[in-house]
Design an enzyme around this catalytic site. Structure first.
Site, PDB file in Angstrom:
ATOM      1  N   HIS A  14       0.825  -1.118  -0.004  1.00  0.00           N
ATOM      2  CA  HIS A  14       0.056   0.039   0.051  1.00  0.00           C
ATOM      3  C   HIS A  14       0.694   1.300  -0.152  1.00  0.00           C
ATOM      4  O   HIS A  14       1.463   1.577   0.938  1.00  0.00           O
ATOM      5  CB  HIS A  14      -0.863   0.078   1.226  1.00  0.00           C
ATOM      6  CG  HIS A  14      -1.817   1.078   1.350  1.00  0.00           C
ATOM      7  ND1 HIS A  14      -3.340   0.923   1.423  1.00  0.00           N
ATOM      8  CD2 HIS A  14      -1.731   2.540   1.211  1.00  0.00           C
ATOM      9  CE1 HIS A  14      -3.790   2.230   1.208  1.00  0.00           C
ATOM     10  NE2 HIS A  14      -2.813   3.230   1.276  1.00  0.00           N
ATOM     11  N   HIS A  16       1.588   5.126  -1.812  1.00  0.00           N
ATOM     12  CA  HIS A  16       1.387   6.468  -2.543  1.00  0.00           C
ATOM     13  C   HIS A  16       2.673   7.134  -3.022  1.00  0.00           C
ATOM     14  O   HIS A  16       3.451   7.661  -2.193  1.00  0.00           O
ATOM     15  CB  HIS A  16       0.446   7.675  -1.876  1.00  0.00           C
ATOM     16  CG  HIS A  16      -0.976   7.210  -1.265  1.00  0.00           C
ATOM     17  ND1 HIS A  16      -1.885   7.171  -1.860  1.00  0.00           N
ATOM     18  CD2 HIS A  16      -0.987   6.387  -0.256  1.00  0.00           C
ATOM     19  CE1 HIS A  16      -2.931   6.656  -1.094  1.00  0.00           C
ATOM     20  NE2 HIS A  16      -2.289   6.275   0.076  1.00  0.00           N
ATOM     21  N   ASN A  42      -5.012   7.141  -6.218  1.00  0.00           N
ATOM     22  CA  ASN A  42      -5.875   8.517  -5.968  1.00  0.00           C
ATOM     23  C   ASN A  42      -4.928   9.800  -6.486  1.00  0.00           C
ATOM     24  O   ASN A  42      -4.540  10.772  -5.577  1.00  0.00           O
ATOM     25  CB  ASN A  42      -6.117   8.572  -4.465  1.00  0.00           C
ATOM     26  CG  ASN A  42      -4.905   8.465  -3.651  1.00  0.00           C
ATOM     27  OD1 ASN A  42      -3.830   7.915  -3.940  1.00  0.00           O
ATOM     28  ND2 ASN A  42      -5.006   9.117  -2.436  1.00  0.00           N
ATOM     29  N   LYS A 100      -9.117  -0.600  -6.488  1.00  0.00           N
ATOM     30  CA  LYS A 100      -9.202  -0.006  -5.089  1.00  0.00           C
ATOM     31  C   LYS A 100     -10.390   0.748  -4.824  1.00  0.00           C
ATOM     32  O   LYS A 100     -10.822   1.568  -5.509  1.00  0.00           O
ATOM     33  CB  LYS A 100      -7.756   0.929  -4.969  1.00  0.00           C
ATOM     34  CG  LYS A 100      -7.869   1.778  -3.723  1.00  0.00           C
ATOM     35  CD  LYS A 100      -7.602   0.996  -2.592  1.00  0.00           C
ATOM     36  CE  LYS A 100      -7.603   1.773  -1.275  1.00  0.00           C
ATOM     37  NZ  LYS A 100      -6.725   2.413  -0.567  1.00  0.00           N
ATOM     38  N   HIS A 137     -10.417   1.017   1.059  1.00  0.00           N
ATOM     39  CA  HIS A 137     -10.144   1.947   2.199  1.00  0.00           C
ATOM     40  C   HIS A 137     -11.418   1.595   3.014  1.00  0.00           C
ATOM     41  O   HIS A 137     -12.561   2.092   2.729  1.00  0.00           O
ATOM     42  CB  HIS A 137     -10.188   3.358   1.534  1.00  0.00           C
ATOM     43  CG  HIS A 137     -10.196   4.282   2.696  1.00  0.00           C
ATOM     44  ND1 HIS A 137      -8.864   5.094   3.059  1.00  0.00           N
ATOM     45  CD2 HIS A 137     -10.678   4.753   3.856  1.00  0.00           C
ATOM     46  CE1 HIS A 137      -8.920   5.687   4.093  1.00  0.00           C
ATOM     47  NE2 HIS A 137     -10.009   5.477   4.499  1.00  0.00           N
ATOM     48  N   HIS A 175      -4.689  -0.847   5.671  1.00  0.00           N
ATOM     49  CA  HIS A 175      -4.294   0.020   6.534  1.00  0.00           C
ATOM     50  C   HIS A 175      -5.244   0.014   7.933  1.00  0.00           C
ATOM     51  O   HIS A 175      -6.122   0.639   8.344  1.00  0.00           O
ATOM     52  CB  HIS A 175      -4.178   1.618   6.317  1.00  0.00           C
ATOM     53  CG  HIS A 175      -5.106   2.075   5.550  1.00  0.00           C
ATOM     54  ND1 HIS A 175      -6.396   1.972   5.432  1.00  0.00           N
ATOM     55  CD2 HIS A 175      -4.922   2.938   4.348  1.00  0.00           C
ATOM     56  CE1 HIS A 175      -7.120   2.537   4.516  1.00  0.00           C
ATOM     57  NE2 HIS A 175      -6.085   3.287   3.887  1.00  0.00           N
ATOM     58  N   ASP A 248       1.526   2.639   3.606  1.00  0.00           N
ATOM     59  CA  ASP A 248       0.851   3.867   3.274  1.00  0.00           C
ATOM     60  C   ASP A 248       1.514   5.171   3.380  1.00  0.00           C
ATOM     61  O   ASP A 248       0.985   6.281   3.687  1.00  0.00           O
ATOM     62  CB  ASP A 248      -0.399   4.093   4.329  1.00  0.00           C
ATOM     63  CG  ASP A 248      -1.634   5.035   3.981  1.00  0.00           C
ATOM     64  OD1 ASP A 248      -1.700   5.388   2.702  1.00  0.00           O
ATOM     65  OD2 ASP A 248      -2.488   5.005   4.822  1.00  0.00           O
TER      66      ASP A 248
HETATM   67  C1  NCD Z   1      -3.583   8.821   1.913  1.00  0.00           C
HETATM   68  C2  NCD Z   1      -3.327  10.278   0.883  1.00  0.00           C
HETATM   69  O1  NCD Z   1      -2.642  11.065   1.320  1.00  0.00           O
HETATM   70  O2  NCD Z   1      -3.404   9.698  -0.218  1.00  0.00           O
HETATM   71  N1  NCD Z   1      -3.853   9.499   3.095  1.00  0.00           N
HETATM   72  C3  NCD Z   1      -3.827   8.837   4.460  1.00  0.00           C
HETATM   73  O3  NCD Z   1      -4.070   9.557   5.242  1.00  0.00           O
HETATM   74  N2  NCD Z   1      -3.598   7.635   4.410  1.00  0.00           N
HETATM   75  C4  NCD Z   1      -4.815   8.302   1.406  1.00  0.00           C
HETATM   76  C5  NCD Z   1      -5.332   6.948   2.100  1.00  0.00           C
HETATM   77  O4  NCD Z   1      -4.656   5.886   2.123  1.00  0.00           O
HETATM   78  O5  NCD Z   1      -6.291   7.109   3.108  1.00  0.00           O
HETATM   79 ZN    ZN Z   2      -3.111   4.957   1.322  1.00  0.00          ZN
END
Ligand code: NCD
Ligand code: ZN
Length: 348
Positions: A14, A16, A42, A100, A137, A175, A248
């Site tokens: 997971h 970003h 995202n 997702k 999520h 998460h 995450d």
């Molecule tokens: C994530 C993001 O910033 O894209 N933020 C977070 O608090 N984890 C999105 C997510 O996984 O919820």
């Molecule tokens: Zn995330």
């Protein structure tokens, strides 16, 4: 003698990495420690189609350090309008690894997410048929639900019924943040698995709110209680196959974190392995780190574990406060920035 631990190269299930200059700045930190990562879709606008994912994957590959063998695994951002045929094509062509779900407005950049769960049933049925994983999520954002109960309510109202309606579909509750989430995953393994972040293993809401407001501890799902943290630590360090690593790591420009209306998410890729090693050592379970970080995830996804290894050593280092981003975003805060960590990755 320095404590040293060699494990199969981990994967991040997971992650970003964003786009543009932010992507170029953050991706090398993940590529340095991890073999593969599930990349979250995202972006703004989101990665909604096979064509979007092909283009994004190319930008990710171009941002990798020379000679890196890191492999990005792409995901599709589910909307009310997602076309099951496009999903199937993308999966069969090796573009998409998973789909997702973001409930609309549950978290950062989720406004294009799902508003009506009835509309996604044909996509779930198709994924069940073709053997594609469904990542969630898992939070119920109905305004009547207290923010600390969002994960438990989502499980009761949606995930529980879906596991019965789609018995052949494999789920990942992303998460995990609550004891209810941990217990549900264990009870529904191997159909359901869950990823666990470094910060949900380390922190309680008292750390986040009790001694001054710590914006870098503001993440979704929000950090919960000591009871939840204990359940997460026991789960991660148990070695049970239904729990695996997902950082995450979610970088943001510092201005968006330190704002009157702050944004959830924090960049933790540089420290993630150090934090996991610390937690596993505290729990007397360093021998289970490899299962959590490198074996359980691939098994749930039906993929082979990495052949390479990494080595961790107990050798103190200080985490940088932030990274610089060329352009208007300027810099992003790093989780645990400025603090000294005991463990570090010394060879990858
Ligand atoms: C994530 C993001 O910033 O894209 N933020 C977070 O608090 N984890 C999105 C997510 O996984 O919820
Ligand atoms: Zn995330």
């Amino acid at each position: 003698m320095t404590a040293r631990l060699t494990i199969r190269k981990p994967d991040d299930w997971h992650l970003h990495v964003r786009d543009g200059e932010m992507l170029k700045a953050v991706l090398p930190f993940t590529a340095a420690h991890f073999g593969r990562a599930i990349l979250m879709p995202n972006l703004v606008p989101p990665v909604r189609t096979t064509a979007d994912a092909i283009a994004y994957r190319e930008r990710v590959m171009a941002a990798l350090p020379k000679g890196s063998t890191f492999k990005p695994l792409m995901t599709c951002y589910l909307t009310d309008e997602t076309d099951p045929d496009d999903i199937e094509r993308g999966f069969r062509d090796g573009v998409f690894t998973a789909v997702k779900l973001y409930p609309a407005h549950a978290t950062t950049y989720s406004s294009a997410g799902v508003t009506d769960y009835r509309k996604i049933k044909p996509v779930l049925a198709r994924m069940e048929k073709i053997g594609m994983r469904f990542l969630m999520h898992g939070e119920d954002v109905d305004p009547s639900v207290d923010i600390f109960d969002r994960e438990a309510r989502f499980i009761e109202k949606y995930l529980g019924p879906w596991t019965r309606e789609f018995p052949g579909l494999k789920f990942v509750l992303e998460h995990l943040s609550s004891k209810e989430g941990v217990d549900f995953v264990r009870a529904h393994s191997p159909q359901v698995a869950g990823t666990i972040t470094p910060y949900h293993l380390e922190l309680t809401r008292t750390d986040w709110l009790g001694w001054g407001l710590k914006p870098y501890m503001y993440v979704m799902p929000v950090i919960k209680t000591e009871r939840d943290r204990q359940a997460l630590r026991k789960a991660a360090t148990s070695g049970e196959p239904c729990y695996f690593l997902g950082t995450d790591s979610a970088p943001h420009p510092v201005a968006k974190k330190l704002s009157v209306n702050g944004i959830p998410g924090i960049f933790n890729a540089p420290v993630a392995m150090a934090v996991y090693a610390k937690v596993f050592e505290e729990e007397g379970a360093l021998d289970k780190l490899e299962a959590f970080a490198s074996l359980n995830g691939p098994r749930h996804y039906g993929l082979p574990p990495n052949e390479e290894t990494i080595a961790l050593e107990k050798k103190p280092w200080t985490v940088p406060e932030e990274i610089k981003i060329p352009g208007p975003d300027e810099r992003a805060l790093i989780y645990r920035g400025g603090e000294t960590m005991a463990w570090q990755v010394v060879a990858a």
